[in-house]
Design a protein around this motif. Structure first.
Motif, PDB file in Angstrom:
ATOM      1  N   PHE A  16      51.595  63.166  28.605  1.00  0.00           N
ATOM      2  CA  PHE A  16      51.846  61.722  28.718  1.00  0.00           C
ATOM      3  C   PHE A  16      51.779  61.029  27.357  1.00  0.00           C
ATOM      4  N   TRP A  23      58.603  55.202  27.382  1.00  0.00           N
ATOM      5  CA  TRP A  23      58.297  55.360  28.811  1.00  0.00           C
ATOM      6  C   TRP A  23      58.973  54.279  29.651  1.00  0.00           C
ATOM      7  N   ILE A  52      43.762  52.925  37.667  1.00  0.00           N
ATOM      8  CA  ILE A  52      43.728  54.310  37.180  1.00  0.00           C
ATOM      9  C   ILE A  52      45.153  54.801  36.947  1.00  0.00           C
ATOM     10  N   VAL A  58      52.248  48.657  33.602  1.00  0.00           N
ATOM     11  CA  VAL A  58      53.325  48.119  34.450  1.00  0.00           C
ATOM     12  C   VAL A  58      52.806  47.066  35.433  1.00  0.00           C
ATOM     13  N   CYS A  74      42.681  52.191  32.918  1.00  0.00           N
ATOM     14  CA  CYS A  74      42.134  53.530  32.641  1.00  0.00           C
ATOM     15  C   CYS A  74      43.276  54.541  32.596  1.00  0.00           C
ATOM     16  N   ASP A  75      43.290  55.344  31.572  1.00  0.00           N
ATOM     17  CA  ASP A  75      44.341  56.362  31.474  1.00  0.00           C
ATOM     18  C   ASP A  75      43.832  57.510  30.621  1.00  0.00           C
ATOM     19  N   MET A  80      49.598  55.802  25.680  1.00  0.00           N
ATOM     20  CA  MET A  80      49.915  54.834  26.744  1.00  0.00           C
ATOM     21  C   MET A  80      48.997  53.612  26.584  1.00  0.00           C
ATOM     22  N   GLY A 119      51.434  55.343  40.881  1.00  0.00           N
ATOM     23  CA  GLY A 119      52.209  56.390  40.217  1.00  0.00           C
ATOM     24  C   GLY A 119      51.362  57.481  39.586  1.00  0.00           C
ATOM     25  N   VAL A 120      50.131  57.644  40.038  1.00  0.00           N
ATOM     26  CA  VAL A 120      49.270  58.629  39.379  1.00  0.00           C
ATOM     27  C   VAL A 120      48.706  59.683  40.330  1.00  0.00           C
ATOM     28  N   PHE A 124      46.601  64.061  39.858  1.00  0.00           N
ATOM     29  CA  PHE A 124      45.202  64.479  39.956  1.00  0.00           C
ATOM     30  C   PHE A 124      45.176  65.971  40.282  1.00  0.00           C
TER      31      PHE A 124
HETATM   32  C1  LIG Z   1      53.676  58.521  35.992  1.00  0.00           C
HETATM   33  S1  LIG Z   1      52.630  57.652  34.889  1.00  0.00           S
HETATM   34  C2  LIG Z   1      52.475  56.067  35.715  1.00  0.00           C
HETATM   35  C3  LIG Z   1      52.020  54.987  34.782  1.00  0.00           C
HETATM   36  C4  LIG Z   1      51.983  53.608  35.416  1.00  0.00           C
HETATM   37  N1  LIG Z   1      50.997  53.513  36.457  1.00  0.00           N
HETATM   38  C5  LIG Z   1      53.363  53.237  35.886  1.00  0.00           C
HETATM   39  O1  LIG Z   1      53.551  53.090  37.103  1.00  0.00           O
HETATM   40  O2  LIG Z   1      54.265  53.089  35.033  1.00  0.00           O
HETATM   41  C6  LIG Z   1      51.054  58.397  35.219  1.00  0.00           C
HETATM   42  C7  LIG Z   1      49.959  57.926  34.278  1.00  0.00           C
HETATM   43  O3  LIG Z   1      48.724  58.422  34.785  1.00  0.00           O
HETATM   44  C8  LIG Z   1      47.977  58.973  33.736  1.00  0.00           C
HETATM   45  N2  LIG Z   1      47.122  60.026  34.311  1.00  0.00           N
HETATM   46  C9  LIG Z   1      47.505  61.237  34.797  1.00  0.00           C
HETATM   47  N3  LIG Z   1      46.451  61.902  35.273  1.00  0.00           N
HETATM   48  C10 LIG Z   1      45.378  61.095  35.098  1.00  0.00           C
HETATM   49  C11 LIG Z   1      43.990  61.239  35.373  1.00  0.00           C
HETATM   50  N4  LIG Z   1      43.494  62.376  35.906  1.00  0.00           N
HETATM   51  N5  LIG Z   1      43.158  60.219  35.055  1.00  0.00           N
HETATM   52  C12 LIG Z   1      43.640  59.088  34.482  1.00  0.00           C
HETATM   53  N6  LIG Z   1      44.947  58.899  34.188  1.00  0.00           N
HETATM   54  C13 LIG Z   1      45.802  59.885  34.493  1.00  0.00           C
HETATM   55  C14 LIG Z   1      49.005  59.490  32.747  1.00  0.00           C
HETATM   56  O4  LIG Z   1      48.485  59.625  31.439  1.00  0.00           O
HETATM   57  C15 LIG Z   1      50.112  58.452  32.864  1.00  0.00           C
HETATM   58  O5  LIG Z   1      49.947  57.398  31.953  1.00  0.00           O
END
Ligand SMILES: C[S@@+](CC[C@H](N)C(=O)[O-])C[C@H]1O[C@@H](n2cnc3c(N)ncnc32)[C@H](O)[C@@H]1O
Length: 213
Positions: A16, A23, A52, A58, A74-75, A80, A119-120, A124
């Protein structure tokens, strides 16, 4: 593998980080109405909100007129979060930026009113463990929303064909499976949507958690 490797997902953080610049041009941005509708699902004024997987922020364009007590973005990805900071520092009430992994949040028990995962969730790597960690930081009656502004098939097609191998296994389960998992760890789930253009599960903790949890 070190303890740090177990608690922080360096592999996805690196992916990421590499995707962060550009992005917002690469992914379809949800409409202003869709963002507001999500943010208005739950009262956030005066509340502590944990976003998260905030990415570049966004959700924050729908928060500028709100007054959360704290909005913790949190990321995993440093880059990002840098972009989010450049855009929103000083514009969002109570904005805090936290580089952390959802599986191991450096936050106190019962300290958060609302957790948003937009979107996260598919990213996980241990979904039950991440949800248990979210449950730990949420206050009794706290709310959790897991959201995608597109349907599950679209998410899974994009992830399944990613150029980044680590993302190809990051799939979104049917909402009914997520709901079952949430209920098994003590969440109440009043609403779920799993259609071709929206995936949303709204959950909350009971007002006082039972001792068994
Ligand atoms: C697909 S992007 C979505 C970003 C934003 N929420 C959006 O809708 O544009 C997923 C985001 O989640 C973060 N991410 C992925 N796994 C994560 C974790 N275990 N804990 C925290 N952040 C995480 C990534 O770094 C990335 O910035």
């Amino acid at each position: 593998m070190s303890l740090d490797d177990l608690e922080f997902d360096h592999a996805r953080a690196a992916v990421f980080d590499s995707l962060a610049d550009g992005w917002d041009e690469r992914v379809a941005r949800p409409s202003t109405e869709a963002l507001s509708q999500l943010i208005d699902l739950i009262e956030i004024n005066g509340k502590v909100v944990l976003d998260i997987g905030s990415g570049t922020g966004v959700l924050l364009s729908a928060v500028t007129s709100k007054s959360p007590a704290k909005w913790i973005a949190c990321d995993l990805s440093q880059r990002m979060l840098e972009i989010l900071r450049e855009r929103y520092e000083g514009k969002i009430a109570g904005l805090e930026i936290l580089k952390a992994d959802a599986h191991c949040l450096p936050l106190c028990d019962d300290s958060i009113d609302v957790v948003l995962c937009n979107g996260v969730y598919p990213h996980f790597r241990d979904k039950r463990r991440a949800l248990l960690e979210i449950r730990r930081v949420l206050r009794p009656s706290g709310a959790l929303i897991i959201n995608h502004f597109v349907g599950r098939d679209t998410v899974n097609r994009i992830h399944g064909s990613s150029q980044n191998e680590v993302l190809r296994v990051d799939l979104l389960p049917p909402a009914c499976e997520l709901v079952e998992l949430l209920r098994s760890i003590g969440f109440v789930v009043p609403s779920q949507t799993d259609t071709s253009d929206l995936y949303r599960v709204v959950a909350s903790l009971p007002s006082e958690e039972l001792d068994q949890w």
